[in-house]
Every structure is written in structure tokens, then in C-alpha cells.
Design a protein around this motif. Structure first.
Motif, short mmCIF file in Angstrom:
data_model
loop_
_atom_site.label_atom_id
_atom_site.label_comp_id
_atom_site.label_asym_id
_atom_site.label_seq_id
_atom_site.Cartn_x
_atom_site.Cartn_y
_atom_site.Cartn_z
N PHE A 11 0.98 -9.25 10.28
CA PHE A 11 1.71 -8.35 9.39
C PHE A 11 1.73 -6.93 9.94
O PHE A 11 2.74 -6.23 9.89
N GLN A 12 0.59 -6.49 10.47
CA GLN A 12 0.50 -5.13 11.00
C GLN A 12 1.40 -4.94 12.22
O GLN A 12 1.94 -3.85 12.43
N GLU B 36 9.22 3.81 3.28
CA GLU B 36 8.65 3.03 4.38
C GLU B 36 8.14 4.01 5.44
O GLU B 36 8.92 4.63 6.16
N ILE B 37 6.82 4.13 5.51
CA ILE B 37 6.17 5.06 6.43
C ILE B 37 5.48 4.28 7.53
O ILE B 37 4.79 3.29 7.24
N PRO B 38 5.64 4.65 8.79
CA PRO B 38 5.03 3.91 9.89
C PRO B 38 3.51 3.78 9.76
O PRO B 38 2.85 4.66 9.21
N ASN B 39 2.99 2.65 10.28
CA ASN B 39 1.55 2.38 10.36
C ASN B 39 0.82 2.51 9.02
O ASN B 39 -0.16 3.26 8.89
N PRO B 40 1.28 1.78 8.00
CA PRO B 40 0.60 1.84 6.70
C PRO B 40 -0.66 0.98 6.71
O PRO B 40 -0.88 0.19 7.63
N PRO B 41 -1.49 1.07 5.68
CA PRO B 41 -2.62 0.15 5.55
C PRO B 41 -2.12 -1.28 5.41
O PRO B 41 -1.01 -1.51 4.93
N ASN C 27 4.42 12.81 4.82
CA ASN C 27 4.76 11.38 4.81
C ASN C 27 4.18 10.65 6.02
O ASN C 27 4.89 9.98 6.77
N THR C 28 2.87 10.77 6.18
CA THR C 28 2.19 10.06 7.28
C THR C 28 0.92 9.40 6.76
O THR C 28 0.20 9.97 5.92
N TRP C 29 0.66 8.18 7.26
CA TRP C 29 -0.58 7.47 6.97
C TRP C 29 -1.57 7.76 8.09
O TRP C 29 -1.20 7.84 9.26
#
Length: 585
Positions: free
Chosen positions: A44-45, A112-117, A164-166
Motif C-alpha cells: 500500500f505504501q 491527497e498528500i504524498p507519503n502519508p501514514p 500540507n506535508t506528512w
């Protein structure tokens, strides 16, 4: 150091060793299944990693879910919804999607933010105002699609709302992997308490406490003195207004009884975890507290939020009754407030509910024990007793949802009867405008600008689970009535049970046999509809129910099965009669 100090130090070290051994034991037993799930999570990641830019899209309300997190944006008039789970009877879905709800516009945006949990549920999220606003997320759970294997996270993430960054915060000393824990902001620390870890073969509940410093970005395990809560998950954890500590209330745990039968326990005790001293030399201590007032009856799965003027809010939940290896739950939609400063519970009385009296019946008392016998309108009842409302909704596939609602009362029976005589003609109109969430557990709740927002959750009817995506709002200053922002449509519920595959196969066989049999089956279904007792001209609902009661109760028994309780079968039968009567009228 004195003997007493050495003994206490020994106890602390012994507790740490015991916890380490338990963690090691769990790790060994669940290593293989977690490796399998870790591979699925990694897959998923890898899909999430392909997204390199932020994409924001206006959308409909999020899909039905429970055990997500709903947080109030620290600067904007927005709510932030992250993660959660959905079960359709056969498959478990986990989410890591992120939604923003604009309060003024009543609109949703999917971000939709890149590299989420990774996808998860039963995690914890805390909003802090620093750095332009941050959403901190710790822990949670990932389940295999068949719901047989579990992976428990121990990762810490922060969503920078201004950019807006993880960002994943990788530092040592974090709590072990868990879900169902609680996390709150207390001064400049994130405090984590309790939770559980479950594998296919074993489970463990925690009562440890960890602190994460927002200044130094370090974890530390606290060793409070005194006797604290027993291990548990899903409790209420609220910071005290002065920042001196936190309040722990309730929770759930289970243990293996005789013959490896699991027995669940709903906790209803309350504790204060207090800090003393300066930041570098602070000491923590546990103490048990006994609040006054009308305490909620024991339950699990309740929603919690912190309101204005130092009041904690508790909504809904479920009380499971275990009998002969069967589990049946009573779901609630009542609201209780706990005044932290006064150490007092009291039920929320909505002003808009005063004229809805005629069709209610007296329910369980909301006192310390949470138990009481049912009293009808014609019997004498003490003042301050809550009122129980039962209503049923029939879905498109014929399933009857019994929704139980408890509304705290404040008047004596004589006062109620006197008002009923004056308001008989107004009761029907009053009930039509009454708006309130249906009973549920595992919903998401938060407070923004003195208003309580409640989203989603679930309730059960027999073996069927209904997962919700409705949104309600209650002004905590006015306390008049709930406002529905997103309405739940029961006819859109998806549920796949053991009979679904065979039913689908039967439908395919019928189609293969030709159109003649389809026409015959349609005629048969029409005949079945005509078999219901007809409503006679001029007949009232009460007369129709009395005349056809035996038929509808028998039909309800056929739908609910032989194990259903007679009392519940009778309620459903009467409700089916009412629905049919209203359709015919």
C-alpha cells in the motif's frame, strides 16, 4: 537513599522488566502474521509513494467508517478526518485518506498528500497550534481483509497543516505497538495511556503512560506513584484545565476465563494522573477519584470530546450482555457532561426535547449503578429518571434496525402526564421536528467554537453491522437540539453475510433458466406482498397492531431466528406492523 526509596525503585524496575517480557512474548507469538501484514502494508505504501504532489478535490462526505479520528483545525473553521475502518460482513477495509470539512460552507475536500501514514484505525490524533497548526498521529491498527490478523503500529507522524506535508518522527523510546489507546496534549507534552495488542492467538491490555516532548522530540516512560487504572483500552482521557494532569474514566478489557473463554469487562472507575514540580524534576502520581452527580451507566465504545468551561463530553456507546456464549448489545445516543472543576457528572438535557413525551417510556436510571427497572407511563416513577425511546427503521432488504435512544428526564411522572394532556395535539408535530443521532458506538467527536460535532460510528442489529457516515452538530451553549449536517440513509447500507454467495448463485441459476420463471417469481413475490393482513378502511394504527399482532410477531421471529429474545422479537413485530400500516395509508 532510604529503604523506602530503594523499594519503590525496585518496584519500578520490576514493572519495567515485566512489561518488557510481555512485549517480547507478544512479539514472538505474532511475528509471522505481522510479517505477512507488513508486506501488505508495504505494498500500500508503495502505491502512496507514487503520489508526488498535493491534490485537493471537492467531494461528497467520506464513506461510512468507525474508529477514525476527527479533529478541530486550530486556526481555520475546519474539521480534519483521518483513517478509520469499514466492515461489510465479509471484508475489512482500512483507510489512510484525509478529509477537511468546511464548517461555514458545509462542504468536504479530500486532500491527497504524498507519503502519508499507512492505513489504520483505532489510532489517536491530537491537534496543536504550533508551527501553523499540526496534527500528531500515534499508533493504531491494521487488519487483514478477512479480519483474522492484526498489525499494531508504534509509529509517530505529524501533519504540518500550514504546508500540507506528512512527516514521520523516528525517535527511540516509543510505546510498544498498540491500538485503542488514548493520547492528549498536556502543556508541551503528548501523553499516551493504555491500549491493547491483539494477535490471532493472544492479546494484552496496557496501563502504562508515556510522554512525548514537543520541544525536545523525545519519548519518556512515566513511573507514577500510587495505584492507577487497571490495563484497558478505549477509556476517556481528558487534560485538566490548568494543565496539571489528566483524568482517566472507564474503558474496556478482556481476559481469558475458564476453558479459555474470553470474558469482557467494562470499567467505570475514574483516576487522576497529576504532575508536581518543575518540568525537569516533575513527578507524577495516581489517585482514584469519586465524582458526584448522575454518572453514565457502564458502557464501552463511547465517543469523547472536550467542551468549553472545562467539561468533558461523553456520547453514546454500547453495553454488551453476554449470555450462554451469545453477545447482545444495547446501544445508546445519550450525552453526559463531566465538569472537571466540580468533579461532577450530569446528563445533558436538550431544551428542544421537552415536548416529546407521549410516546416515550421510562427507562433505566442514570445513577451510579446504571441499573433500574422499566416503568410505564401508568406507573409511578421518581423524578430525574431518563427516558428511553425505541424506534425502528426498515432497510431496503427488509432488515429492521431497532434504534434505542435514552434521553435524560427532569420531571416527575405527574408533571409529564399533566403536560401530555395539554400537548396531545402537539406531540406528533414535535416528534417530527426532533433531530438527534441514532444510538451508536465508535463514532468520532470533536468540539469547535463551542459546538460538538459527531461523525459516523456503528450499531448492530442481530449479526448485521450498520456503519454510518452521518454528521451532526450540537451547540453546547444553547443545548437546544441536534442539527443534522449529513443525513444517514439506511437503504444504502452494504452487508454481505454467509447467505450472500448462495443467494447470488440462485439468482444466476434463475436467470439461466429463462424469462418465464422470472415472471413467475415476480408474480409469487406480488402474491407474498398480498399475504400481509390488509388495513381495513378507517382502521387506526393501534387497532391494526392489536388485530394483526400475532402475524407480525411470527414474521419477526422467522427473520430474527429462534435465539432472539421474545421481548425484542415482539418489539420488532410491532414495528413492522407500524411500517406496513403507514405504507398502506
Amino acid at each position: 537513599m532510604g529503604k523506602k526509596g530503594k523499594k519503590e525503585q525496585k518496584k519500578v524496575k520490576g514493572a519495567e522488566k515485566t512489561a518488557a517480557k510481555m512485549d517480547k512474548k507478544i512479539s514472538k507469538r505474532s511475528k509471522r502474521e505481522e510479517e505477512d501484514l507488513a508486506a501488505l502494508i508495504a505494498e500500500f505504501q508503495s502505491l502512496d509513494a507514487k503520489k508526488t504532489t498535493v491534490v485537493e478535490t471537492a467531494c461528497e462526505p467520506p464513506s461510512p467508517r468507525l474508529n477514525a479520528s476527527l479533529s478541530a483545525h486550530p486556526d481555520k473553521d475546519e474539521l480534519v478526518l483521518f483513517g478509520g475502518e469499514f466492515f461489510n460482513g465479509k471484508k475489512t477495509y482500512l483507510y489512510n485518506d484525509l478529509f477537511f470539512y468546511n464548517i461555514k460552507k458545509n462542504t468536504w475536500v479530500k486532500s491527497e498528500i504524498p507519503n502519508p501514514p499507512p492505513r489504520r484505525c483505532a489510532h489517536q490524533a491530537v491537534v496543536v497550534p504550533q508551527g501553523g497548526g499540526q496534527l500528531w498521529v500515534f499508533g493504531g491498527e491494521f487488519a487483514s481483509p478477512d479480519g483474522e490478523q492484526f498489525y499494531h503500529y508504534k509509529d509517530l507522524w505529524v501533519l504540518h497543516l500550514s504546508t500540507n506535508t506528512w512527516e514521520q518522527i523516528k525517535v527511540p523510546g516509543a510505546p510498544s505497538g498498540r491500538s485503542g489507546h488514548r493520547m492528549v496534549l498536556s502543556k508541551r507534552q503528548l501523553l499516551v495511556f493504555g491500549g491493547f495488542h491483539e494477535s490471532a492467538r493472544d492479546f494484552i491490555y496496557y496501563n502504562d503512560v508515556y510522554a512525548f516532548s514537543l520541544d525536545s522530540f523525545t519519548w519518556s516512560r512515566l513511573s507514577p506513584s500510587g495505584t492507577g487504572p487497571s490495563p484497558r483500552s478505549a477509556c476517556q482521557m481528558t487534560s485538566t484545565p490548568d494543565g496539571s494532569g489528566v483524568i482517566i474514566y472507564g474503558g474496556y478489557s478482556k481476559a481469558k476465563a475458564k476453558k479459555d473463554v474470553e470474558k469482557g469487562t467494562i470499567h467505570s472507575d475514574m483516576f487522576l494522573l497529576k504532575r508536581d514540580g518543575k518540568e525537569e524534576q516533575e513527578k507524577w502520581s495516581w489517585s482514584r477519584i469519586s465524582p458526584s452527580g448522575s454518572k453514565p451507566n457502564p458502557r464501552s465504545g463511547f465517543s469523547l470530546a472536550v467542551g468549553p468551561t472545562g467539561r468533558a463530553l461523553l456520547f453514546g456507546g454500547v453495553c454488551d450482555e453476554e449470555e450462554d456464549e451469545t453477545l447482545e448489545g444495547d446501544f445508546y445516543n445519550d450525552l453526559y457532561l463531566y465538569d472537571i472543576n466540580k468533579n461532577r457528572w450530569f446528563p445533558a438535557q436538550l431544551k428542544g426535547c421537552k415536548s416529546e413525551k407521549k410516546k416515550r417510556r421510562r427507562g433505566k436510571k442514570g445513577g451510579e449503578e446504571g441499573e433500574g427497572s422499566e416503568v410505564t407511563r401508568d406507573e409511578t416513577a421518581a423524578p430525574q429518571g431518563p427516558v428511553e425511546v425505541i424506534r425502528e427503521v426498515v432497510t431496503e432488504d427488509g432488515t429492521v434496525m431497532t434504534i434505542k435512544e435514552i434521553i435524560p428526564g427532569t420531571k416527575t411522572e405527574e408533571e409529564s402526564e399533566g403536560e401530555e394532556e395539554e400537548e396531545d395535539e402537539e406531540d406528533e408535530a414535535a416528534s417530527a421536528i426532533l433531530v438527534e443521532p441514532c444510538a451508536r458506538s465508535s463514532a468520532m467527536a470533536t468540539v469547535k467554537h463551542g459546538k460538538l460535532y459527531l461523525y459516523g460510528g456503528m450499531f448492530e442489529v442481530g449479526d448485521r453491522q450498520f456503519t454510518l457516515n452521518d454528521l451532526y452538530c450540537l451547540d453546547l451553549h444553547k443545548m437546544d437540539q441536534w442539527e443534522v449536517l449529513v443525513e444517514m440513509d439506511p437503504k444504502t447500507q452494504e452487508w454481505l453475510d454467509d447467505c450472500t454467495d448462495s443467494e447470488d448463485d440462485d439468482e444466476e441459476d434463475e436467470e439461466a433458466k429463462g424469462g418465464d420463471e422470472d415472471e413467475e417469481s415476480e408474480e409469487e413475490s406480488e402474491d407474498e406482498d398480498e399475504e400481509h393482513p390488509s388495513v381495513q378502511p378507517g382502521e387506526e394504527l393501534e387497532d391494526f397492531q392489536s388485530r394483526t399482532e400475532q402475524y407480525w410477531v411470527a414474521l419477526a421471529r422467522a427473520n430474527m431466528g429462534p435465539e432472539a429474545k421474545d421481548k425484542k422479537v415482539h418489539k420488532v413485530g410491532i414495528a413492522m406492523a407500524k411500517v406496513f400500516f403507514e405504507d398502506q395509508r
